[in-house]
Design a protein around this motif. Sequence first.
Motif, short mmCIF file in Angstrom:
data_model
loop_
_atom_site.label_atom_id
_atom_site.label_comp_id
_atom_site.label_asym_id
_atom_site.label_seq_id
_atom_site.Cartn_x
_atom_site.Cartn_y
_atom_site.Cartn_z
N ASN A 8 -8.81 7.38 -11.56
CA ASN A 8 -7.97 6.39 -11.60
C ASN A 8 -7.46 6.19 -10.33
OD1 ASN A 8 -8.03 6.26 -14.47
ND2 ASN A 8 -7.20 8.04 -15.00
N ALA A 9 -6.93 4.86 -10.24
CA ALA A 9 -6.16 4.49 -8.93
C ALA A 9 -4.79 4.81 -8.78
CB ALA A 9 -6.42 3.02 -8.58
N PHE A 10 -4.08 5.26 -9.87
CA PHE A 10 -2.53 5.51 -9.63
C PHE A 10 -2.21 6.73 -9.20
CE2 PHE A 10 -4.08 6.52 -14.20
CZ PHE A 10 -3.36 7.78 -14.27
N ASN A 11 -3.26 7.58 -9.05
CA ASN A 11 -2.76 9.18 -8.66
C ASN A 11 -3.27 9.38 -7.39
OD1 ASN A 11 -1.57 11.53 -9.36
ND2 ASN A 11 -3.29 12.26 -10.69
N PHE A 12 -2.15 9.16 -6.39
CA PHE A 12 -2.54 9.03 -5.02
C PHE A 12 -1.23 9.64 -4.26
CE2 PHE A 12 -0.82 4.94 -5.85
CZ PHE A 12 -0.16 4.70 -4.65
N LYS A 13 -1.40 10.08 -2.99
CA LYS A 13 -0.55 10.60 -1.97
C LYS A 13 -0.66 10.02 -0.56
CE LYS A 13 0.16 15.25 -3.92
NZ LYS A 13 0.05 16.89 -3.76
N VAL A 14 0.54 9.90 -0.15
CA VAL A 14 0.54 9.24 1.34
C VAL A 14 1.36 10.19 2.29
CG1 VAL A 14 1.30 7.19 2.72
CG2 VAL A 14 0.46 6.90 0.38
N GLN A 15 0.88 10.47 3.34
CA GLN A 15 1.33 11.43 4.54
C GLN A 15 1.05 10.82 5.77
OE1 GLN A 15 -0.88 14.74 3.45
NE2 GLN A 15 0.87 15.98 2.47
N PHE A 16 2.42 11.14 6.54
CA PHE A 16 2.48 10.42 7.77
C PHE A 16 2.57 11.68 8.72
CE2 PHE A 16 4.52 7.21 5.34
CZ PHE A 16 3.80 6.08 5.60
N GLN A 17 1.88 11.60 9.99
CA GLN A 17 1.55 12.78 10.79
C GLN A 17 2.09 12.09 12.13
OE1 GLN A 17 -1.27 12.23 9.01
NE2 GLN A 17 -0.77 13.50 7.19
N GLY A 18 2.81 13.09 12.91
CA GLY A 18 3.09 12.84 14.56
C GLY A 18 3.29 11.50 15.00
N GLY A 19 3.75 11.48 16.42
CA GLY A 19 3.96 10.15 16.87
C GLY A 19 5.12 9.37 16.34
N GLY A 20 6.26 10.24 16.11
CA GLY A 20 7.34 9.30 15.75
C GLY A 20 7.22 8.79 14.37
N ALA A 21 6.20 8.95 13.61
CA ALA A 21 6.20 8.63 12.10
C ALA A 21 7.21 9.55 11.58
CB ALA A 21 4.70 8.90 11.65
N PRO A 22 7.48 8.78 10.38
CA PRO A 22 8.73 9.48 9.80
C PRO A 22 8.11 10.43 8.63
CG PRO A 22 8.09 7.26 8.40
CD PRO A 22 7.46 7.37 9.78
N SER A 23 9.16 11.40 8.33
CA SER A 23 8.82 12.37 7.17
C SER A 23 9.34 11.60 5.97
CB SER A 23 9.84 13.62 7.53
OG SER A 23 9.60 14.55 6.27
N VAL A 24 8.51 11.13 5.18
CA VAL A 24 8.83 9.91 4.23
C VAL A 24 9.22 10.80 3.01
CG1 VAL A 24 8.06 8.25 2.83
CG2 VAL A 24 7.34 8.30 5.14
N GLN A 25 10.22 10.47 2.27
CA GLN A 25 10.84 10.67 1.03
C GLN A 25 10.32 9.94 -0.20
OE1 GLN A 25 14.92 11.74 1.19
NE2 GLN A 25 14.81 12.50 3.28
N GLY A 26 10.09 10.00 -1.26
CA GLY A 26 9.70 9.34 -2.29
C GLY A 26 8.40 8.97 -2.24
N GLY A 27 7.62 8.28 -3.20
CA GLY A 27 6.30 8.13 -3.38
C GLY A 27 6.15 6.52 -3.24
N PHE A 28 5.04 6.04 -2.90
CA PHE A 28 4.60 4.74 -2.73
C PHE A 28 3.96 4.37 -3.87
CE2 PHE A 28 4.82 6.25 1.54
CZ PHE A 28 5.44 5.00 2.04
N THR A 29 4.12 3.05 -4.60
CA THR A 29 3.88 2.38 -5.60
C THR A 29 2.33 1.58 -5.55
OG1 THR A 29 4.86 0.52 -5.40
CG2 THR A 29 5.74 2.11 -6.88
N GLU A 30 2.10 1.29 -4.21
CA GLU A 30 0.86 0.85 -3.95
C GLU A 30 0.38 0.84 -2.67
OE1 GLU A 30 -0.37 -4.16 -3.78
OE2 GLU A 30 1.21 -3.46 -4.91
N VAL A 31 -0.76 1.04 -2.42
CA VAL A 31 -1.42 0.83 -1.03
C VAL A 31 -2.70 0.06 -1.00
CG1 VAL A 31 -3.00 2.41 0.43
CG2 VAL A 31 -1.10 3.49 -0.87
#
Length: 150
Positions: A8-31
């Motif tokens: 299913n396409a609804f179960n996913f995680k997004v992570q940012f790493q390095g280079g000034g990218a934020p430590s993101v809180q909360g989940g995304f609803t769409e990619v």
Amino acid sequence: MATRAPYNAFNFKVQFQGGGAPSVQGGFTEVSGLESEQDVVEYRSGDQKPDETMKIPGLSKKPNLVLRRGIIGTPDLFTWRKQVIEGLTDANRQAASVTIQLMDEKGASPVMTWTLRRAWPVKWTGPTLAASRSETAVESIEIAYEEIAT
């Protein structure tokens, strides 16, 4: 041999790493924007017939990644975009990556991972606010990247 049902396409995680990218809180609803395509260059050498061409690989293209999420009261995505506007260094841009993981049915293990390297935000869009609607306030970030790996 048993066939496997697609994930299913609804179960996913997004992570940012390095280079000034934020430590993101909360989940995304769409990619969206996980794509890779390549131009086709038609070439005719001097010893070929006038109506014959060879097709050879041209430049590889990747559209921008678009991430959407409900507003949760933290400016992390906008702050990352602001860093680019104010002159994010090339070293920071080179070091930033975004990882998207499609998770199994239980959400415990990734079944597919895409890593977007040399990523930086090119556009941030805030929510559309209207007193006549009862929708969730949504923000989006559009991210350019130079390489996609699985």
